[in-house]
Design an enzyme around this catalytic site. Sequence first.
Site, PDB file in Angstrom:
ATOM      1  N   GLU A  56       0.996  -0.601  -0.118  1.00  0.00           N
ATOM      2  CA  GLU A  56       0.185   0.246   0.004  1.00  0.00           C
ATOM      3  C   GLU A  56       0.951   1.098  -0.206  1.00  0.00           C
ATOM      4  OE1 GLU A  56      -1.754  -3.388   2.816  1.00  0.00           O
ATOM      5  OE2 GLU A  56       0.143  -3.049   1.888  1.00  0.00           O
ATOM      6  N   CYS A  87      -2.202  -2.573   6.987  1.00  0.00           N
ATOM      7  CA  CYS A  87      -1.816  -2.960   9.096  1.00  0.00           C
ATOM      8  C   CYS A  87      -1.773  -1.562   8.534  1.00  0.00           C
ATOM      9  CB  CYS A  87      -0.179  -2.566   9.215  1.00  0.00           C
ATOM     10  SG  CYS A  87       0.902  -1.587   8.304  1.00  0.00           S
ATOM     11  N   CYS A  90      -0.292   1.284   7.164  1.00  0.00           N
ATOM     12  CA  CYS A  90      -0.232   1.732   5.755  1.00  0.00           C
ATOM     13  C   CYS A  90      -1.895   2.688   5.848  1.00  0.00           C
ATOM     14  CB  CYS A  90      -1.518   0.516   5.145  1.00  0.00           C
ATOM     15  SG  CYS A  90       0.721  -0.061   4.944  1.00  0.00           S
TER      16      CYS A  90
END
Length: 134
Positions: A56, A87, A90
């Site tokens: 990402e 996560c 991100c």
Amino acid sequence: MPDLKRLIDTAKKAMEKAYAPYSNFQVGAAILDNNGQLHAGCNVENSAYPIGCCAEQAAVTAMILGGGQAIQDIVVIAKKHNPCPPCGACRQVIAEHSDHNTKIHLLTQGDGLTTFQVSELLPQAFSPDHLDSC
């Protein structure tokens, strides 16, 4: 939706290029930006684990380099049967370059699709507005 199909295809191709020799956890991401352009990223691991780059974040970097300023939609896929949400780091990066309605599409290997808005995955996100009030 033609753009979503293009995003999914782009994310799948990015995932296939992921460099994940340590975890074998390949992730791909694709972004549709405010200019209608597509940008892809894959995760890249490092032997000094856990140093690496998430898919990402790589896709957001590609978007910025390509002149995009805002994420309209993002697709994330991992070589897993369950959806792989971004996560925490991100989620923050995505939120920084989105608005609360930006859609995050999580794709499974079986082509199952789950969609969230940024505000659902990172409620009460820290933003540049918080810096103005300091």
